[in-house]
Design a protein around this motif. Sequence first.
Motif, PDB file in Angstrom:
ATOM      1  N   ILE A 233       0.851  -1.206   0.000  1.00 57.91           N
ATOM      2  CA  ILE A 233       0.000   0.000   0.000  1.00 57.91           C
ATOM      3  C   ILE A 233       0.880   1.246   0.000  1.00 57.91           C
ATOM      4  O   ILE A 233       0.649   2.194  -0.762  1.00 57.91           O
ATOM      5  CB  ILE A 233      -0.948  -0.002   1.220  1.00 57.91           C
ATOM      6  N   GLY A 234       1.908   1.243   0.836  1.00 65.04           N
ATOM      7  CA  GLY A 234       2.843   2.382   0.888  1.00 65.04           C
ATOM      8  C   GLY A 234       3.532   2.583  -0.455  1.00 65.04           C
ATOM      9  O   GLY A 234       3.665   3.722  -0.933  1.00 65.04           O
TER      10      GLY A 234
ATOM     11  N   GLY B 276       3.152   5.798  -2.884  1.00 66.40           N
ATOM     12  CA  GLY B 276       4.366   6.541  -3.246  1.00 66.40           C
ATOM     13  C   GLY B 276       4.535   6.696  -4.741  1.00 66.40           C
ATOM     14  O   GLY B 276       5.176   7.641  -5.211  1.00 66.40           O
ATOM     15  N   THR B 277       3.953   5.764  -5.482  1.00 69.80           N
ATOM     16  CA  THR B 277       4.194   5.782  -6.932  1.00 69.80           C
ATOM     17  C   THR B 277       2.969   6.222  -7.748  1.00 69.80           C
ATOM     18  O   THR B 277       3.084   6.439  -8.949  1.00 69.80           O
ATOM     19  CB  THR B 277       4.592   4.386  -7.427  1.00 69.80           C
ATOM     20  N   VAL B 278       1.804   6.319  -7.077  1.00 68.96           N
ATOM     21  CA  VAL B 278       0.592   6.619  -7.841  1.00 68.96           C
ATOM     22  C   VAL B 278       0.693   8.027  -8.469  1.00 68.96           C
ATOM     23  O   VAL B 278       1.173   8.978  -7.835  1.00 68.96           O
ATOM     24  CB  VAL B 278      -0.665   6.507  -6.950  1.00 68.96           C
TER      25      VAL B 278
ATOM     26  N   LEU C 138      -4.724   8.541  -9.444  1.00 63.94           N
ATOM     27  CA  LEU C 138      -5.518   8.949  -8.286  1.00 63.94           C
ATOM     28  C   LEU C 138      -6.877   9.488  -8.709  1.00 63.94           C
ATOM     29  O   LEU C 138      -7.910   9.204  -8.091  1.00 63.94           O
ATOM     30  CB  LEU C 138      -4.743  10.019  -7.501  1.00 63.94           C
ATOM     31  N   THR C 139      -6.886  10.254  -9.800  1.00 67.42           N
ATOM     32  CA  THR C 139      -8.145  10.799 -10.318  1.00 67.42           C
ATOM     33  C   THR C 139      -9.091   9.667 -10.723  1.00 67.42           C
ATOM     34  O   THR C 139     -10.299   9.725 -10.472  1.00 67.42           O
ATOM     35  CB  THR C 139      -7.888  11.735 -11.514  1.00 67.42           C
ATOM     36  N   GLY C 140      -8.506   8.634 -11.314  1.00 71.30           N
ATOM     37  CA  GLY C 140      -9.306   7.468 -11.698  1.00 71.30           C
ATOM     38  C   GLY C 140      -9.931   6.801 -10.483  1.00 71.30           C
ATOM     39  O   GLY C 140     -11.117   6.430 -10.493  1.00 71.30           O
TER      40      GLY C 140
END
Lengths: 299, 232
Positions: free
Chosen positions: B196-197, B201-203, B208-210
Motif C-alpha cells: 500500500i505504501g 508513493g508511486t501513484v 488517483l483521479t481514476g
Amino acid sequence: MTPAISAAGLERRYRDHRALADVTFEVGTPCITGLLGRNGAGKSTLLRILAGQEFATAGRVRVFGAEPLENDTVLRRMILVRDNQTYPDLRVRHAVAAASLLYPNWDADLAGTLLDAYELPPARPIKKLSRGMRTALGLTIGLAARAELTLFDEPCAGLDGVARALFYDQLLADYAAHPRCIVLSTHLIDEAAELLDRVLVLDRGRLVLDAPADDLRGTMTSVTGQAGSVERLIAGRTTLNRCTLGTQTTAVMVGRLDDRDRELADHLRLRLERVTLQQLAGYAAEYHDRTVLTAVRTP
Amino acid sequence: MRSTPIVTVVRYLLLDRVTYLVLPWAWAAFGFVLDVVVLQLIPGGHGDDRWVGGLVAVPLVMLVVGAQSVARALPFALTLGVSRRTYFLGATALALALSVGFGLAVAIGRIVERATGGWGIGMAYFRVPHLLDGPWYLSWLTAMTVLVLMFVYGMWYGLVYRRTGLPGTTAFAAAQLGALALAALVATWAHGWTDIGHYLGTVTATGLTGVLAAVVAILLTGGFATIRRMTI
C-alpha cells in the motif's frame, strides 16, 4: 373519461399500525372534493400517496390514468400543499419563483394578488414568517400553480378567520374561471361545506362515506321536543344518537323530510335542525358498520 | 420554450445563490487571504514553495453544500411535482457544473501561482503535492473530481439523515469507519502495508483521479439507492 384519481384496495401499514385499509374510490374532474375525518384518520397519508410522496403497502393508485410514483409526466400536473410544508432557506419571492419554474399554467398575476391580500412581503425570508403566513404562502402557490390536480392538506391551519374567508372566496373564483380537480382535506368541514361537490370521509384508515355533497345535504335532521312528540315523528324511521334531558328529547333522524313531516313537526311543536356536514361526517364514522345510513350513499 | 426537468431542478436549486455560488468562492478567498497573512507572519526558508493547505476549505464547503442540497430543498421540490430521480439527477448536474467552474479556477490559479513565484511570497495555495500535479487540464480534471466527490458524499449523508435521522446517520458513519478498520486489519493480517505504501508513493495524479472517479460512482449509486424510497 379517465378519472383524475382512482384508488383500489389502497393500504398503508406502519409496523403494527394500519394508516389506510382497503381504500377504493374514484374522483372525476372538474370537481372540488372534501377529504374529511378526525386526526389520524389517514387523510394526509392518502394525499401523500396520491402525490407520490409516500408508498402504498398494497393496492393501486392512478392519477390521470397512470401510476404517479416517480412519474414526471403525472407529477408535473399536480401539486400537494401541506400545512407543515418544509421550505428551503429562501425568501418568499424565491419560493414563488420556484413554483413558476415548474408549472406551465402558473399565474403570476394571481400569485401577486394573493401575496398582497395575505400581506406576505416578497423579500422576507420564509423562516421569519409566522405559521399563518407560511400557510398563506402555501395557499398562494397552490392556487397560482393552477395544477390540474390540486391537493390541499389542512389548507387553513393557523389562518385567522379573515384569511380563511379570503382563501375560500379565491378558491371558488379561480375554480369557476379554471375548473380542475381540487381535493381539500380539512377539519373545518362546515366552513368549506358550501364549496364541496363531493365528500369522502375516512375513519381509522377506512373510507366510510363517499357521496356527492348535494346528496348528503338534508339527509339527516335533528329533532328536539317533548319525548312523546319526538317518538311520534320518528316512529318507523332510522334514528341515531337519541338523548333525553328532563322532558326534552333530541334524536337524529336519517332520511329526508317532506312537507307532511314538517307540518306534523310544527303541530307537535318540535324543533327541526339540519345536521351539518361536520356532524354528518362524525355520524358516518361512528355508524358506518351498521346499516343505518341507508339514506346516504356508502362505498 | 420550457427547459428539461433536470435543468429546471438546477435552476430551482440556484435560486439559493448564496449557498451554491457565493459560499465556496467566499471560503476559497478567505482561505487565500488567511494563508497570505500567515505566511507574512512566519519566516520562510529559501527557495522552497510553502504549501499552506487553505484550498482544503473548498472541498469541505462542497461537502456541506451537498448535504444542504437535500436537507430542505428536496421536500419542497417534491411538493412542486418533481420526482426523486429527477431531483437527484438535477442536484448531481449542479454538482458537476459547479465543480467544472471551481476546477477551472483551481487550474488557472495554479498556472498564475507558478508564473508569479507563488504570488511573490513562495506560497503554494493551488499547487497541492501529488494531487494537483501535471498539465493544467489534469489539474482541472482532478480538482473537478474531488469537488464532485465531496458534494455527492455530502448529498448522501444528507439523504441518510432525512431518511433515518441522527441514529441512522451515526450508524452510517460508524459503518464506514468500521469498514476502514476492517480493511486495515485485513491489510495487517495479509502483510499488505508495504504494498500500500509503495502504491501511494508511486501513484500518479492520473491514477488517483481514476480512483476518485470510481469512488464518485459508488457514492452516486449509494445516494440514488437512498433517495429512491425517501418519503417526506
